[in-house]
Design an enzyme around this catalytic site. Sequence first.
Site, PDB file in Angstrom:
ATOM      1  N   LYS A   1      41.940  24.738  27.780  1.00 31.94           N
ATOM      2  CA  LYS A   1      43.102  25.605  27.525  1.00 31.94           C
ATOM      3  C   LYS A   1      42.868  26.977  28.136  1.00 31.94           C
ATOM      4  O   LYS A   1      41.833  27.590  27.895  1.00 31.94           O
ATOM      5  CB  LYS A   1      43.338  25.718  26.027  1.00 31.94           C
ATOM      6  CG  LYS A   1      43.693  24.350  25.458  1.00 31.94           C
ATOM      7  CD  LYS A   1      44.206  24.442  24.067  1.00 31.94           C
ATOM      8  CE  LYS A   1      44.471  23.079  23.494  1.00 31.94           C
ATOM      9  NZ  LYS A   1      45.746  22.498  23.879  1.00 31.94           N
TER      10      LYS A   1
ATOM     11  N   PRO B   1      48.003  19.369  13.806  1.00 32.50           N
ATOM     12  CA  PRO B   1      48.417  18.632  12.616  1.00 32.50           C
ATOM     13  C   PRO B   1      48.154  17.122  12.672  1.00 32.50           C
ATOM     14  O   PRO B   1      48.322  16.443  11.667  1.00 32.50           O
ATOM     15  CB  PRO B   1      49.922  18.910  12.535  1.00 32.50           C
ATOM     16  CG  PRO B   1      50.332  19.142  13.949  1.00 32.50           C
ATOM     17  CD  PRO B   1      49.161  19.796  14.632  1.00 32.50           C
TER      18      PRO B   1
ATOM     19  N   ASP C   1      41.119  18.915  21.606  1.00 34.30           N
ATOM     20  CA  ASP C   1      42.335  19.674  21.943  1.00 34.30           C
ATOM     21  C   ASP C   1      42.216  21.053  21.276  1.00 34.30           C
ATOM     22  O   ASP C   1      43.220  21.683  20.939  1.00 34.30           O
ATOM     23  CB  ASP C   1      43.569  18.905  21.430  1.00 34.30           C
ATOM     24  CG  ASP C   1      44.883  19.375  22.059  1.00 34.30           C
ATOM     25  OD1 ASP C   1      44.858  19.929  23.177  1.00 34.30           O
ATOM     26  OD2 ASP C   1      45.945  19.182  21.428  1.00 34.30           O
TER      27      ASP C   1
END
Length: 314
Positions: free
Chosen positions: A268, A183, A239
Amino acid sequence: MKGEPVPLGATCYHAAPGFMRHLQAELGEVYRVDGELLTAMGPERRAFWTRNVWRKPFTAEFGSVGEAAALLSSIQRNWAPCPVKFARRTVLIGERLPHFPDRPKAFPFALPSAPMGAFTLLDEHTLLASADCSSPWPNGEFSFVEDREGPPSRAYRKLWEALVMAGSMPGPGQRCIDAGACPGGWTWALAGLGAEVTAIDRSPLDDSVMAMPGVSFLKHNAFTLKPSDLGPADWLFSDVICYPPALFDWIGQWLESGLARNFVCTIKMQGEDWDRATTERFAAIPGSRVLHLWHNKHELTWILIRDKPGATQG
Ligand SMILES: C[S@@+](CC[C@H](N)C(=O)[O-])C[C@H]1O[C@@H](n2cnc3c(N)ncnc32)[C@H](O)[C@@H]1O
């Protein structure tokens, strides 16, 4: 001899919280295990899933709590207690040592210059300690003074930590690409530094971040955009939630293109396991490093910095 530090000829690896299993897999057989502290014989080996590495551990025998504190203080000022066995006694020794500031830190700040050691107890009268540790924070742990209103997610903390560890950050007018931006925590932090941010995601940014000066948004799959589609960037951030090889391939395109100078990307891990092979490939990129930051969860952070403050851009 009592009161004399005896070098251990080993290295102690303090596991990142929750990732003891990953660290055990990295190190293989170890000499001893004390809580989440793994001691392996020989010099430091590369291990990613650590919160702190005790580089030159020694043991020392002592009589009283005061004697233990005096022994540590004679070596250096700052020591973090790492309570495992005889936890209460470990804390008591810590209380006899000089206090160091452990309040939340306001970003940005420089890494502390004074070394931070760590110690624990093997038994009631034997210290295991290292003055030389990989992390400048006590047991690798610290927190930021948080902004609970501005950013739409708390992910900005790991970006701040990466920039503090890198000793460099985007400045006013520098161009940043933020892939997997929604976001908008990272974009919020970068725009807050005065940078121009091109945020890319399949989902939109929070309206408040979208409205910040210098922020533009591209609704797209980041990995189908070539470096030449996006143009030169001072900093490339990612990210993106993805399999590590997908990120590695995209970063490879950027490195080959020479269009970005500095990189901060989270690698990740998917499911229970972690992708060691791709992590090693990231770590092998010259001049870069892979860390488990205090604010990382099941992910590692790859950092490549070419522009240190004061350095001339080449
Ligand atoms: C962990 S979130 C990012 C959080 C963000 N850094 C922040 O500070 O708020 C990961 C984001 O990656 C995005 N994402 C996943 N695959 C993507 C892709 N191929 N291209 C662009 N964004 C992608 C998701 O939509 C998600 O918003």
